[in-house]
Design a protein around this motif. Structure first.
Motif, PDB file in Angstrom:
ATOM      1  N   ALA A 210       0.849  -1.190   0.000  1.00  0.00           N
ATOM      2  CA  ALA A 210       0.000   0.000   0.000  1.00  0.00           C
ATOM      3  C   ALA A 210       0.882   1.237   0.000  1.00  0.00           C
ATOM      4  N   SER A 211       0.381   2.280  -0.648  1.00  0.00           N
ATOM      5  CA  SER A 211       1.160   3.513  -0.751  1.00  0.00           C
ATOM      6  C   SER A 211       0.242   4.717  -0.637  1.00  0.00           C
ATOM      7  N   ASN A 212       0.774   5.803  -0.060  1.00  0.00           N
ATOM      8  CA  ASN A 212       0.011   7.044   0.055  1.00  0.00           C
ATOM      9  C   ASN A 212      -0.182   7.745  -1.287  1.00  0.00           C
ATOM     10  N   ASN A 213       0.605   7.373  -2.303  1.00  0.00           N
ATOM     11  CA  ASN A 213       0.349   7.914  -3.639  1.00  0.00           C
ATOM     12  C   ASN A 213       0.871   6.958  -4.711  1.00  0.00           C
ATOM     13  N   ASP A 214       0.540   7.248  -5.964  1.00  0.00           N
ATOM     14  CA  ASP A 214       0.934   6.370  -7.064  1.00  0.00           C
ATOM     15  C   ASP A 214       2.409   6.487  -7.415  1.00  0.00           C
ATOM     16  N   GLY A 215       3.012   7.653  -7.167  1.00  0.00           N
ATOM     17  CA  GLY A 215       4.429   7.796  -7.478  1.00  0.00           C
ATOM     18  C   GLY A 215       5.265   6.778  -6.730  1.00  0.00           C
ATOM     19  N   MET A 216       5.049   6.681  -5.429  1.00  0.00           N
ATOM     20  CA  MET A 216       5.765   5.698  -4.616  1.00  0.00           C
ATOM     21  C   MET A 216       5.268   4.287  -4.924  1.00  0.00           C
ATOM     22  N   GLY A 217       3.953   4.172  -5.136  1.00  0.00           N
ATOM     23  CA  GLY A 217       3.386   2.855  -5.423  1.00  0.00           C
ATOM     24  C   GLY A 217       3.957   2.246  -6.695  1.00  0.00           C
ATOM     25  N   MET A 218       4.051   3.047  -7.748  1.00  0.00           N
ATOM     26  CA  MET A 218       4.579   2.542  -9.010  1.00  0.00           C
ATOM     27  C   MET A 218       6.070   2.222  -8.909  1.00  0.00           C
ATOM     28  N   SER A 219       6.790   2.988  -8.109  1.00  0.00           N
ATOM     29  CA  SER A 219       8.207   2.701  -7.916  1.00  0.00           C
ATOM     30  C   SER A 219       8.379   1.327  -7.260  1.00  0.00           C
ATOM     31  N   MET A 220       7.565   1.029  -6.268  1.00  0.00           N
ATOM     32  CA  MET A 220       7.627  -0.278  -5.600  1.00  0.00           C
ATOM     33  C   MET A 220       7.119  -1.391  -6.520  1.00  0.00           C
ATOM     34  N   PHE A 221       6.107  -1.071  -7.312  1.00  0.00           N
ATOM     35  CA  PHE A 221       5.559  -2.045  -8.253  1.00  0.00           C
ATOM     36  C   PHE A 221       6.613  -2.450  -9.285  1.00  0.00           C
ATOM     37  N   ASN A 222       7.258  -1.464  -9.866  1.00  0.00           N
ATOM     38  CA  ASN A 222       8.261  -1.758 -10.888  1.00  0.00           C
ATOM     39  C   ASN A 222       9.512  -2.419 -10.314  1.00  0.00           C
ATOM     40  N   ALA A 223       9.849  -2.065  -9.067  1.00  0.00           N
ATOM     41  CA  ALA A 223      11.058  -2.616  -8.454  1.00  0.00           C
ATOM     42  C   ALA A 223      10.874  -4.037  -7.961  1.00  0.00           C
ATOM     43  N   ASP A 236      -4.140   8.674  -6.581  1.00  0.00           N
ATOM     44  CA  ASP A 236      -3.994   9.792  -7.529  1.00  0.00           C
ATOM     45  C   ASP A 236      -4.449   9.438  -8.935  1.00  0.00           C
ATOM     46  N   ALA A 237      -4.538   8.153  -9.269  1.00  0.00           N
ATOM     47  CA  ALA A 237      -4.906   7.725 -10.620  1.00  0.00           C
ATOM     48  C   ALA A 237      -3.981   8.323 -11.672  1.00  0.00           C
ATOM     49  N   ASN A 238      -2.677   8.313 -11.389  1.00  0.00           N
ATOM     50  CA  ASN A 238      -1.703   8.728 -12.392  1.00  0.00           C
ATOM     51  C   ASN A 238      -1.830   7.834 -13.620  1.00  0.00           C
ATOM     52  N   SER A 239      -1.547   8.375 -14.775  1.00  0.00           N
ATOM     53  CA  SER A 239      -1.768   7.636 -16.020  1.00  0.00           C
ATOM     54  C   SER A 239      -0.975   6.332 -16.071  1.00  0.00           C
ATOM     55  N   ASP A 240       0.262   6.342 -15.550  1.00  0.00           N
ATOM     56  CA  ASP A 240       1.058   5.114 -15.600  1.00  0.00           C
ATOM     57  C   ASP A 240       0.497   4.060 -14.644  1.00  0.00           C
ATOM     58  N   ALA A 241      -0.071   4.518 -13.526  1.00  0.00           N
ATOM     59  CA  ALA A 241      -0.661   3.577 -12.570  1.00  0.00           C
ATOM     60  C   ALA A 241      -1.934   2.959 -13.130  1.00  0.00           C
ATOM     61  N   THR A 252      -6.159   2.257  -7.607  1.00  0.00           N
ATOM     62  CA  THR A 252      -5.799   3.616  -7.248  1.00  0.00           C
ATOM     63  C   THR A 252      -7.066   4.440  -7.074  1.00  0.00           C
ATOM     64  N   ILE A 253      -6.932   5.611  -6.491  1.00  0.00           N
ATOM     65  CA  ILE A 253      -8.057   6.508  -6.254  1.00  0.00           C
ATOM     66  C   ILE A 253      -7.842   7.798  -7.033  1.00  0.00           C
ATOM     67  N   SER A 254      -8.857   8.235  -7.759  1.00  0.00           N
ATOM     68  CA  SER A 254      -8.752   9.472  -8.523  1.00  0.00           C
ATOM     69  C   SER A 254      -9.170  10.667  -7.677  1.00  0.00           C
ATOM     70  N   GLN A 255      -8.392  11.743  -7.745  1.00  0.00           N
ATOM     71  CA  GLN A 255      -8.742  13.003  -7.090  1.00  0.00           C
ATOM     72  C   GLN A 255      -9.345  14.002  -8.076  1.00  0.00           C
ATOM     73  N   HIS A 256      -9.600  13.563  -9.308  1.00  0.00           N
ATOM     74  CA  HIS A 256     -10.160  14.452 -10.321  1.00  0.00           C
ATOM     75  C   HIS A 256      -9.332  15.733 -10.441  1.00  0.00           C
ATOM     76  N   ALA A 257      -8.063  15.557 -10.739  1.00  0.00           N
ATOM     77  CA  ALA A 257      -7.148  16.701 -10.797  1.00  0.00           C
ATOM     78  C   ALA A 257      -7.599  17.755 -11.812  1.00  0.00           C
ATOM     79  N   ASP A 258      -8.192  17.315 -12.930  1.00  0.00           N
ATOM     80  CA  ASP A 258      -8.638  18.274 -13.945  1.00  0.00           C
ATOM     81  C   ASP A 258      -9.765  19.153 -13.421  1.00  0.00           C
ATOM     82  N   VAL A 259     -10.659  18.545 -12.617  1.00  0.00           N
ATOM     83  CA  VAL A 259     -11.762  19.319 -12.045  1.00  0.00           C
ATOM     84  C   VAL A 259     -11.217  20.288 -10.998  1.00  0.00           C
TER      85      VAL A 259
END
Length: 264
Positions: A210-223, A236-241, A252-259
């Motif tokens: 589990a991760s507080n955001n996708d940046g760290m989550g994806m780093s652990m996923f790829n590693a 964050d629902a980052n595109s790569d995640a 992942t959870i989306s925060q609707h950054a565009d909105v």
């Protein structure tokens, strides 16, 4: 193949909030002196002003004047959704999730910034949903547990889930703030290195990441997680995640950054 999914917090659930805060007390005054441009609108966005230790909102800042606004996601609601997403996944995939068959669902948690109200909320949300939360003065502790594979940490406790007539122990094996040597938090590279350290010690005890955001989550996923087929959950629902869900990323959870950007 385990079912993979993406959880998006819908706008109808008020995930994105635009709140006008009415003035409270002496507007535009700080320490007894007037503040320049005190009557102009103030917009806080993305992060609510808060106490760096407790996550308690800074109501003085949020009520600076009659035209003070906050644009952002409901931190507590999003945190609850992330925790529930992980719990639901465990319950639906229990037959293949307990990798070493010891009856303990072990997870590790990457914490972004121990003083950030979003990070505090997300840590609490995961612990609450999985039954590993420890309360103190009516609040769930969000402190990093450090290394806890023996279940001795005071920041968390062992939880339990009854699934298909069997009771499983849920344990937060390890958690830490992902801060690099320069002091930067939410650090993806640190998370990628840390998952290697954790798994070198715990091996197949780690069933969920589990991760507080996708940046760290994806780093652990790829590693580590992708190769070892361990579900990893971010925020964050980052595109790569989102794209990685097809490859085994748990959700992942989306925060609707565009909105948020539009409303700001």
């Amino acid at each position: 193949m385990n079912k993979r999914f993406l959880t998006i917090a819908a706008a109808l659930s008020m995930g994105v909030a635009l709140t006008a805060c009415s003035g409270g007390g002496d507007e535009g005054k700080t320490g007894g002196s007037s503040v320049a441009n005190a009557d102009k609108p103030v917009v806080w966005y993305n992060r609510q002003p808060s106490n760096s230790s407790t996550g308690e909102l800074d109501m003085d800042a949020l009520n600076f004047n009659k035209d003070t606004y906050y644009v952002g996601f409901d931190a507590n609601q999003g945190a609850e959704l992330q925790g529930q997403m992980i719990k639901d996944y465990i319950e639906k995939n229990i037959d293949t999730l307990d990798r070493n068959g010891d009856g303990v669902i072990g997870y590790v948690l990457a914490i972004g910034d121990v003083g950030h109200n979003d990070s505090i909320a997300r840590t609490r949300g995961v612990r609450k949903a999985l039954g590993t939360a420890v309360e103190e003065n009516g609040e769930i502790l969000s402190d990093p547990a450090g290394i806890n594979n023996d279940g001795s940490s005071k920041s968390v406790k062992d939880g339990s889930l009854e699934i298909n007539g069997k009771t499983y122990t849920v344990r937060e094996l390890a958690s830490q703030e992902m801060k690099n040597s320069s002091g930067a938090t939410w650090d993806a590279a640190t998370a990628g290195n840390t998952i290697g350290t954790w798994t070198a010690s715990f091996g197949d005890e780690v069933d969920v990441v589990a991760s507080n955001n996708d940046g760290m989550g994806m780093s652990m996923f790829n590693a580590w997680s992708k190769e070892n087929k361990v579900p990893t959950f971010g925020y964050d629902a980052n595109s790569d995640a989102v794209a990685a869900i097809a490859e085994g990323y748990g959700g992942t959870i989306s925060q609707h950054a565009d909105v948020q950007a539009y409303l700001t």
